[in-house]
Design an enzyme around this catalytic site. Structure first.
Site, PDB file in Angstrom:
ATOM      1  N   GLY A  16      23.183  97.843  56.714  1.00 11.12           N
ATOM      2  CA  GLY A  16      24.077  97.652  57.853  1.00 11.12           C
ATOM      3  C   GLY A  16      25.360  98.430  57.665  1.00 11.12           C
ATOM      4  N   SER A  19      33.145  98.396  59.904  1.00 12.53           N
ATOM      5  CA  SER A  19      34.331  99.246  59.933  1.00 12.53           C
ATOM      6  C   SER A  19      34.892  99.500  58.546  1.00 12.53           C
ATOM      7  CB  SER A  19      35.404  98.619  60.820  1.00 12.53           C
ATOM      8  OG  SER A  19      35.767  97.353  60.309  1.00 12.53           O
ATOM      9  N   GLY A  21      32.952  99.705  55.753  1.00 16.29           N
ATOM     10  CA  GLY A  21      32.036 100.482  54.930  1.00 16.29           C
ATOM     11  C   GLY A  21      30.589 100.233  55.294  1.00 16.29           C
ATOM     12  N   VAL A  23      26.697  98.719  53.935  1.00 17.99           N
ATOM     13  CA  VAL A  23      25.994  97.841  53.000  1.00 17.99           C
ATOM     14  C   VAL A  23      24.624  98.435  52.701  1.00 17.99           C
ATOM     15  CG1 VAL A  23      25.080  95.529  52.578  1.00 17.99           C
ATOM     16  CG2 VAL A  23      27.200  95.811  53.886  1.00 17.99           C
ATOM     17  N   ASP A 130      38.884  86.635  57.445  1.00 18.19           N
ATOM     18  CA  ASP A 130      38.068  87.300  58.461  1.00 18.19           C
ATOM     19  C   ASP A 130      36.760  86.537  58.673  1.00 18.19           C
ATOM     20  OD1 ASP A 130      37.690  89.254  60.400  1.00 18.19           O
ATOM     21  OD2 ASP A 130      36.612  90.566  59.042  1.00 18.19           O
TER      22      ASP A 130
END
Length: 413
Positions: A16, A19, A21, A23, A130
């Site tokens: 995936g 914003s 980075g 994965v 977040d």
């Protein structure tokens, strides 16, 4: 194509993008891992690299069944990466995109799991900053819980704090995803544990309703709503659960529950929620109010648009990130006068399907139509009254006194 990450890990395929980075599915000395490779522009920031290394011990020490564990932090040339436990499943956003909303029992069970993870993090002095569906993973290999829910784990601890350096944000920027930002962050106060509780309560509202309580429209309007508007009630859930959500969405951080208390009280609600189907909550499609979309009263209302799910992206199309739900993006803090002015949009209010959103061009056109109808009916009634009055004046009979035609005023139209 495989690539080496440091001397111990190999990244094989992309799982995936976000914003911050990308994965990767990777391999390490102890088996499969997830590797979050931060953007190269972040890796070239020496101040950020220093903060990254400073946070190493705190992130590695956070060990809890409801937290995706960080196994290692890699700083190697242009590579800046977090090596994490691999969770076989999907994120909560993907499930929401597929189902739109969850049954209350399953939604509460998922959020209770996340609250357990937050309790462990807060006890260790770590604030997530977040919390949102994209950062909640569902373990598809774990034992099913209440309402058929999969075990939920919170991921990306420390990333927001790492990227939120003083030099990057100065005193006029905020970091986070607009739909889930606590009011105190918007007002420029330092984030404490209570911001995670506010964000998690927002996630619970979204799981039940299919939309966030203050989302939709321009990011600036969303921020104002967090500060100035009250949350709109959801029909069909026990009052105890609703009051619990209201407390965790309080504007004052001190009024919110601690994570451990929230987890326990949510689990106390589970027996009351068994068997309740997903809520039937209708929402007018489209984003923002008429002022935000700059509609004119006389314009023909636009056809309904599908509301973007989740957070409104802060990075414009064509920007550095290819994610449609961006986070860790700097944004100007609204001034006191802007916040005091109130939200030009309205909260996402559950209402009857097909009814216009208050303040929209469609709502104003409907009000104008009703006003014209009332004026038309009034004119007919007035004409009828004048006609009856004239008939009475000219048909008064033989006993009626003569009219003084010289001194009478001309009839008004």
């Amino acid at each position: 194509m495989a690539r080496k990450i440091g001397s111990r890990y190999t990244a094989h395929q992309i799982l995936g993008r976000g914003s911050a980075g990308t994965v990767w599915l990777g391999e390490g000395p102890e088996g499969p891992v997830a590797i979050k490779l931060l953007r190269e522009d972040l890796a070239s920031d020496q101040e950020l690299v220093g903060r990254f290394v400073q946070e190493r011990s705190a992130l590695l020490s956070l060990d809890h069944p409801r937290v995706v564990g960080v196994r290692d932090l890699v700083v190697d040339g242009n590579d800046l990466a977090l090596v994490m436990d691999l969770v076989r499943g999907t994120d909560l956003r993907t499930r929401l995109d597929r189902e739109r909303r969850l049954a209350p029992e399953a939604a509460v069970a998922v959020v209770a799991d996340v609250a357990d993870g937050l309790a462990a993090a807060h006890a260790a002095g770590i604030v997530h900053r977040d919390v949102k569906p994209e950062n909640i993973l569902l373990d598809m290999e774990g034992e099913l819980g209440p309402g058929g829910s999969h075990p939920a784990l919170l991921t990306d601890f420390g990333v927001a704090k790492l990227i939120d350096s003083p030099r990057r944000t100065r005193a006029t920027k905020i970091i986070g995803t607009p739909d889930y930002l606590a009011p105190e962050i918007i007002e420029g106060l330092p984030p404490r544990a209570a911001v995670d509780i506010y964000a998690l309560a927002t996630v619970l509202y979204e799981l039940l309703a299919g939309f966030t309580p203050f989302g939709g429209g321009h990011p600036g309007a969303i921020l104002r709503r967090h500060v100035t508007e009250t949350v709109v009630p959801l029909p069909g859930i026990p009052d105890e659960l609703w009051q619990l959500m209201v407390q965790c969405l309080a504007k004052a951080p001190a009024s919110r529950l601690r994570a451990s208390e929230l987890a326990q009280r949510l689990r106390d609600q589970l027996p009351l929620l068994a068997g309740i189907p997903p809520l039937e909550v209708d929402e007018q499609p489209g984003n923002g109010s008429a002022e935000e979309s700059q509609e004119e009263p006389g314009n023909k209302p636009e056809p309904p648009r599908e509301r973007p799910k989740g957070a409104v992206p802060l990075v414009p199309p064509g920007g550095a990130s290819d994610s449609n739900r961006d986070t860790h993006t700097s944004m100007r803090v609204p001034g006191p006068d802007e916040l005091a002015g109130g939200a030009r949009g309205t909260a996402r209010a559950p209402r009857a399907s097909g009814s216009p959103r208050p303040g929209s061009a469609r709502a104003r056109a409907e009000a104008l139509r009703k006003r014209r109808l009332r004026l038309g009916v009034g004119a007919v009634v007035l004409a009828a009254v004048v006609g009856v009055g004239g008939w009475l004046a000219t048909s008064g009979g033989d006993d009626a006194p003569p009219r003084d035609t010289e001194n009478s005023a001309p009839a008004e139209p």
